[in-house]
Design a protein around this motif. Structure first.
Motif, short mmCIF file in Angstrom:
data_model
loop_
_atom_site.label_atom_id
_atom_site.label_comp_id
_atom_site.label_asym_id
_atom_site.label_seq_id
_atom_site.Cartn_x
_atom_site.Cartn_y
_atom_site.Cartn_z
N LEU A 1 0.83 -1.21 0.00
CA LEU A 1 0.00 0.00 0.00
C LEU A 1 0.86 1.26 0.00
CD1 LEU A 1 -2.75 -1.02 2.60
CD2 LEU A 1 -3.03 -0.78 0.12
N LEU A 2 1.90 1.28 0.83
CA LEU A 2 2.78 2.44 0.90
C LEU A 2 3.57 2.65 -0.39
CD1 LEU A 2 4.21 2.37 4.53
CD2 LEU A 2 2.93 4.21 3.46
N VAL A 3 4.14 1.58 -0.91
CA VAL A 3 4.91 1.67 -2.15
C VAL A 3 4.02 2.17 -3.28
CG1 VAL A 3 6.13 0.32 -3.91
CG2 VAL A 3 6.63 -0.04 -1.49
N SER A 4 2.82 1.62 -3.40
CA SER A 4 1.89 2.03 -4.45
C SER A 4 1.48 3.50 -4.31
CB SER A 4 0.64 1.16 -4.43
OG SER A 4 0.98 -0.17 -4.72
N ALA A 5 1.36 3.96 -3.07
CA ALA A 5 0.93 5.33 -2.82
C ALA A 5 1.98 6.36 -3.23
CB ALA A 5 0.60 5.51 -1.34
N VAL A 6 3.25 6.07 -3.02
CA VAL A 6 4.29 7.07 -3.30
C VAL A 6 4.97 6.91 -4.66
CG1 VAL A 6 4.73 7.44 -0.85
CG2 VAL A 6 6.18 5.84 -2.12
N THR A 7 4.79 5.78 -5.32
CA THR A 7 5.44 5.55 -6.62
C THR A 7 5.11 6.61 -7.67
OG1 THR A 7 5.70 3.19 -6.21
CG2 THR A 7 5.69 3.88 -8.51
N PRO A 8 3.88 7.12 -7.75
CA PRO A 8 3.58 8.13 -8.79
C PRO A 8 4.32 9.46 -8.61
CG PRO A 8 1.56 7.16 -7.95
CD PRO A 8 2.66 6.71 -7.06
N PHE A 9 4.86 9.73 -7.44
CA PHE A 9 5.51 11.00 -7.20
C PHE A 9 6.93 11.03 -7.75
CE2 PHE A 9 2.15 10.64 -4.08
CZ PHE A 9 1.54 11.89 -4.16
N ALA A 10 7.35 12.20 -8.23
CA ALA A 10 8.69 12.36 -8.79
C ALA A 10 9.76 12.43 -7.69
CB ALA A 10 8.75 13.63 -9.64
N SER A 11 9.38 12.87 -6.52
CA SER A 11 10.34 13.04 -5.42
C SER A 11 10.97 11.73 -4.98
CB SER A 11 9.63 13.66 -4.21
OG SER A 11 9.21 14.96 -4.49
N ASP A 12 12.17 11.86 -4.41
CA ASP A 12 12.85 10.73 -3.80
C ASP A 12 12.22 10.54 -2.42
OD1 ASP A 12 14.78 8.75 -3.21
OD2 ASP A 12 16.02 10.25 -2.20
N VAL A 13 11.63 9.38 -2.16
CA VAL A 13 10.96 9.11 -0.89
C VAL A 13 11.69 7.95 -0.20
CG1 VAL A 13 8.76 8.66 0.25
CG2 VAL A 13 8.78 9.83 -1.96
N GLN A 14 12.09 8.17 1.04
CA GLN A 14 12.85 7.18 1.80
C GLN A 14 12.10 6.80 3.07
OE1 GLN A 14 16.29 6.09 1.07
NE2 GLN A 14 15.70 6.90 -0.92
N ILE A 15 12.30 5.56 3.51
CA ILE A 15 11.78 5.12 4.80
C ILE A 15 12.98 4.67 5.62
CG2 ILE A 15 11.26 2.82 3.89
CD1 ILE A 15 8.95 2.69 5.97
N SER A 16 13.03 5.11 6.88
CA SER A 16 14.17 4.79 7.74
C SER A 16 13.69 4.10 9.01
CB SER A 16 14.91 6.06 8.13
OG SER A 16 15.33 6.76 6.99
N TYR A 17 14.48 3.10 9.43
CA TYR A 17 14.22 2.35 10.65
C TYR A 17 15.55 1.77 11.13
CZ TYR A 17 12.82 -1.48 13.70
OH TYR A 17 12.72 -2.35 14.75
N ASN A 18 15.82 1.89 12.40
CA ASN A 18 17.06 1.33 12.99
C ASN A 18 18.32 1.79 12.25
OD1 ASN A 18 16.41 0.00 15.30
ND2 ASN A 18 16.56 -2.05 14.45
N GLU A 19 18.38 3.07 11.96
CA GLU A 19 19.54 3.68 11.30
C GLU A 19 19.79 3.16 9.88
OE1 GLU A 19 22.98 3.77 13.85
OE2 GLU A 19 21.77 4.31 15.58
N ARG A 20 18.79 2.50 9.29
CA ARG A 20 18.86 2.05 7.90
C ARG A 20 17.78 2.77 7.11
NH1 ARG A 20 17.98 -3.98 7.79
NH2 ARG A 20 18.24 -3.70 5.56
N SER A 21 18.11 3.16 5.90
CA SER A 21 17.17 3.89 5.06
C SER A 21 17.12 3.24 3.68
CB SER A 21 17.63 5.34 4.95
OG SER A 21 16.68 6.12 4.29
#
Length: 89
Positions: free
Chosen positions: A20-40
């Motif tokens: 759901l999250l990947v599908s939601a942000v894929t259409p955007f041109a911006s670079d979108v990152q998710i970070s957890y436990n010092e990994r992005s």
């Protein structure tokens, strides 16, 4: 720009909410990152997001950089809250 969320889904960020999250942000041109436990990782990559192994109760950060960064973050926020994945931290 970035926002933090606490994952409230009992199963954590498993396949369905990741999709759901990947599908939601894929259409955007911006670079979108998710970070957890010092990994992005790129939030547009289902395999990358799944590899983070985000459990229930975890705090994640979603960041975006680019022309439509604000809209991308708003879309991610909508999916996270409306689908019961998490709450704003």
């Amino acid at each position: 720009m970035e926002k933090q969320y606490k994952i409230t889904s009992a199963e954590g960020l498993h396949a369905r909410p990741c999709t759901l999250l990947v599908s939601a942000v894929t259409p955007f041109a911006s670079d979108v990152q998710i970070s957890y436990n010092e990994r992005s990782v790129n939030l547009k990559s289902i395999m990358g997001v799944m590899a983070l192994g985000i459990p229930s109760g975890a705090t994640i950060t979603i960041s975006a950089e680019g022309a439509d960064a604000e809209a991308a973050l708003e879309k991610a926020a909508t999916v996270i809250t409306s689908e019961g994945i998490g709450i704003e931290a």
